[in-house]
Design an enzyme around this catalytic site. Structure first.
Site, PDB file in Angstrom:
ATOM      1  N   ASN A 207       0.812  -1.220   0.000  1.00 51.23           N
ATOM      2  CA  ASN A 207       0.000   0.000   0.000  1.00 51.23           C
ATOM      3  C   ASN A 207       0.849   1.274   0.000  1.00 51.23           C
ATOM      4  O   ASN A 207       0.339   2.359   0.252  1.00 51.23           O
ATOM      5  CB  ASN A 207      -0.978  -0.005   1.186  1.00 51.23           C
ATOM      6  CG  ASN A 207      -0.252  -0.033   2.523  1.00 51.23           C
ATOM      7  OD1 ASN A 207       0.973  -0.095   2.572  1.00 51.23           O
ATOM      8  ND2 ASN A 207      -0.995   0.010   3.602  1.00 51.23           N
ATOM      9  N   LEU A 210       3.431   7.279  -3.747  1.00 50.49           N
ATOM     10  CA  LEU A 210       3.688   8.713  -3.835  1.00 50.49           C
ATOM     11  C   LEU A 210       2.483   9.268  -4.566  1.00 50.49           C
ATOM     12  O   LEU A 210       2.044   8.680  -5.546  1.00 50.49           O
ATOM     13  CB  LEU A 210       4.898   8.992  -4.714  1.00 50.49           C
ATOM     14  CG  LEU A 210       6.276   8.648  -4.200  1.00 50.49           C
ATOM     15  CD1 LEU A 210       7.265   8.767  -5.348  1.00 50.49           C
ATOM     16  CD2 LEU A 210       6.658   9.603  -3.096  1.00 50.49           C
ATOM     17  N   HIS A 334       2.354   6.083  11.512  1.00 52.15           N
ATOM     18  CA  HIS A 334       1.082   5.356  11.653  1.00 52.15           C
ATOM     19  C   HIS A 334       1.235   4.058  12.448  1.00 52.15           C
ATOM     20  O   HIS A 334       0.249   3.478  12.886  1.00 52.15           O
ATOM     21  CB  HIS A 334       0.506   5.020  10.273  1.00 52.15           C
ATOM     22  CG  HIS A 334      -0.071   6.212   9.549  1.00 52.15           C
ATOM     23  ND1 HIS A 334      -0.240   6.226   8.184  1.00 52.15           N
ATOM     24  CD2 HIS A 334      -0.526   7.399   9.992  1.00 52.15           C
ATOM     25  CE1 HIS A 334      -0.771   7.388   7.822  1.00 52.15           C
ATOM     26  NE2 HIS A 334      -0.949   8.114   8.893  1.00 52.15           N
ATOM     27  N   HIS A 409      -6.012   6.455  10.638  1.00 51.67           N
ATOM     28  CA  HIS A 409      -4.807   6.617   9.812  1.00 51.67           C
ATOM     29  C   HIS A 409      -5.063   6.449   8.316  1.00 51.67           C
ATOM     30  O   HIS A 409      -4.174   6.667   7.513  1.00 51.67           O
ATOM     31  CB  HIS A 409      -3.730   5.639  10.250  1.00 51.67           C
ATOM     32  CG  HIS A 409      -3.813   4.279   9.609  1.00 51.67           C
ATOM     33  ND1 HIS A 409      -4.942   3.507   9.672  1.00 51.67           N
ATOM     34  CD2 HIS A 409      -2.902   3.571   8.898  1.00 51.67           C
ATOM     35  CE1 HIS A 409      -4.717   2.367   9.028  1.00 51.67           C
ATOM     36  NE2 HIS A 409      -3.497   2.375   8.548  1.00 51.67           N
TER      37      HIS A 409
END
Lengths: 486, 138
Positions: A207, A210, A334, A409
């Site tokens: 996952n 950019l 996260h 998140h």
């Protein structure tokens, strides 16, 4: 008609659901899930709530075993889980941080508008794809010898800036200033160092991404402006990656070690992957020192990537960095465990806060919030799936009071990777996104199919719950324009 | 059951269920399952080999440690494995030889990265033969 979770999960209000401590023998605190009723249905069906109950077994856990609305089943801990344990008699669990230690998000602003970027988005996305190594088994352009590696682990993003990757100002707006102080490279195996050495400055797969994105809606103009988010149509850049093979190996080494510690300290757990040790034991302290090394590696990683991304913008638009206004908004972790002070039942205590797929969300005035954000609160970066949108939010006093200063998140997966691939092909995802004006460069077509929008919850719904519950406040919505996927 | 291994659905990650006439077979098939996720096994040739030794306090941890050793070798040496021979296997010790080749991006499509094998849902079941299950973090 009775809801299926009747007798197991109790409604507190429209956005809070409790799993009573009596649900499972061995729970030390109740569970608390932030969700809307429609989201809870899914959490019930995929049984993520069971993992919330399991986390409540951890010795020394205080308040609630918490779940953010993006919760989905993980291994041991749910993804979207938050657990705070007392320092004096509580435990630290590597599984409560996960394999990708300090996987996190970084946001950069620009002075560019959608109209300026759109004609060059192919070129820009290609430049990012070429200059920032991504995909399975990708290796970086940086070669680290043993000594340099040690410096990366001790200094994090600060190492990168000293080497010329990025600017000192970036560090001021990075969680922990991009460097956790308790890092000790001696507490990390040679295997981890060997695995991490060739991978610094790489995006990875899964996952990670950019994203060149456009501000679509601003909910609080004043706070947005403090972050340099001025108007709709402005272009931003988000970086989402973590500590690569280095972090995975640190986690694996310590889960294994803690598996034995669990027996030694007589800790009773419902899942082997929850393996833990007292925070104050040698095993607990060693893990925190090793985890900090991985967190620092991740901050150095995002810092190097930021630098190369800036170079791409400069080249493609043929403008200087000042003119482009390529400044960092913030960088958040996260997946991390932090030693923090919180008030529980009116008493100030020091806690080990595990955030596994959750973001720190400190309110305005908190000393750990960078000076420039002290009057608004800490920025929270919530990436969504690549086809829809992402959000920028800020931390609140409510988060401090009830979720140990934490919020959601991301979108949270809803569909398995294999199911996603059954339902859609990577090339279809590519065409579908292209038809909506989103350019995508991906290292793997099957990887792309696994990350299709349909596999994720709607992040807008997730953010709406945290906003209405008050544990973070939404500031802006952004939509993708160009995406690089690992 | 005619299958060597199958992939199990999991929301965030991917599981492997592998079968074998004996435990050695099941461990071999779990390893093949792992590399089938990373690339097409048919695209890999047997050009090099690595000897692997793993120790663990019990069988289940040994299974996880075996797969994590292979993930480690893939990450550090960029080697894709397609065939495995387990030479010794007890509850706490494994010795194996793995055959494969270095990643060649013109030849191998790399599908997904596997971060690690986890202890969550790890299972070793003996009925007719053996069945083992592991959840991988993707």
């Amino acid at each position: 008609m009775a809801v299926p979770w009747k007798g197991v999960i109790n409604k507190i209000d429209d956005y809070r659901w409790e799993i009573p401590q009596t649900y499972k023998q061995g729970m030390r605190v109740p569970g608390l899930i932030y969700a809307s009723e429609s989201m809870l249905r899914h959490i019930w069906e995929d049984e993520a709530y069971l993992q919330v109950a399991n986390v409540a077994f951890l010795p020394g856990i205080v308040g609630y075993s918490l779940a953010m609305p993006d919760i989905h089943p993980g291994y041991g801990f749910p993804i979207g889980g938050v657990a705070a344990t007392r320092l004096k008699d509580g435990v630290v669990s590597p599984g409560g941080v996960g394999f990708d230690i300090n996987c996190g998000a970084r946001l950069l602003r620009t002075n560019l508008t959608e109209e300026e970027v759109k004609p060059k988005i192919e070129q820009l996305t290609s430049a990012l794809y070429i200059n920032i190594p991504s995909g399975v088994g990708s290796e970086g352009k940086i070669r680290l010898n043993e000594k340099e590696m040690e410096k990366v682990l001790l200094k994090g993003a600060q190492w990168a800036v000293e080497k010329g990757y990025g600017e000192a100002g970036d560090i001021m707006v990075t969680e922990e200033s991009g460097c956790m102080k308790r890092a000790n490279p001696e507490k990390v195996s040679d295997r981890a160092k060997k695995r991490g050495a060739p991978q610094l400055g790489t995006l990875g797969s899964g996952n990670h991404f950019l994203e060149v994105e456009v501000v679509n809606e601003i909910y609080d103009r004043e706070a947005a402006q403090v972050m340099g988010i001025m108007e709709e149509g402005q272009v931003l850049l988000m970086v989402h990656t973590g500590s690569r093979g280095f972090g995975h190996q640190v986690c694996d080494d310590y889960v294994r070690l803690m598996g034995e510690a669990v027996k030694r300290y007589g800790i009773n757990l419902p899942d082997r992957q929850l393996a833990c040790a007292p925070v104050n034991s040698p095993e607990g302290q060693d893990y925190l020192a090793g985890m900090a090394c991985a967190a620092n590696y991740a901050w150095a990683n995002r810092q190097c990537i930021t630098h190369w991304a800036r170079e791409c913008f400069i080249r493609v638009f043929n403008k200087g960095p000042r003119e482009l206004g390529l400044e960092q908004v913030y960088d958040v972790a996260h997946n991390i465990a932090k030693i923090e002070e919180h008030t529980v039942n009116g008493q100030k205590i020091t806690l080990c806060v595990h955030r596994k797929g959750a973001t720190r969300a400190f309110p305005k005035g908190h000393p750990d919030v960078p000076a420039i954000y002290r009057n608004i609160g800490q920025p929270v970066l919530i990436p969504g799936d690549m086809g829809r949108y992402s959000f920028v939010a800020i931390g609140t006093e409510t988060a401090m009071k009830e979720s140990f200063g934490s919020t959601c998140h991301g979108a949270g997966r809803m569909e398995s990777r294999t199911a996603a691939k059954r339902n859609v092909r990577g090339s279809d995802v590519l065409h579908e996104l292209a038809s909506r004006g989103i350019t995508v460069k991906a290292a793997s077509m099957s990887g792309l199919a696994e990350e299709a929008s349909e596999a994720y919850k709607d992040v807008a719904e997730v953010v709406e719950v945290t906003h209405k519950a008050g544990i973070s406040r939404k500031i802006a919505k952004v939509v993708p324009l160009g995406v690089v996927k690992g | 059951m005619n299958k060597d291994f199958e992939i199990i659905d999991h929301t965030a990650d991917v599981g492997i269920r592998a079968y074998g006439a004996d435990l050695k077979d099941a461990f071999v098939n779990a390893a093949r399952g792992l590399f089938s996720l990373i690339t097409e096994l048919d695209s890999v040739d047997e050009i090099l080999q690595r000897n692997i030794e793993v120790d663990a306090p019990d069988e289940e941890i040994l299974l996880v440690a075996w797969l994590n050793e292979l993930i480690y070798l893939f990450d550090v040496e960029n080697v894709l494995f397609k065939r495995f021979e387990i030479n010794k296997l007890s509850d706490t010790h494994l010795e194996a030889t793995a055959f494969g080749e270095k990643v060649d991006k013109t030849k191998h499509e790399l599908k997904i990265g596997v971060k690690a094998a986890t202890y969550h849902m790890t299972k070793i079941v003996k009925d007719d033969g053996y069945r083992v299950e592991v959840l991988l973090d993707i």
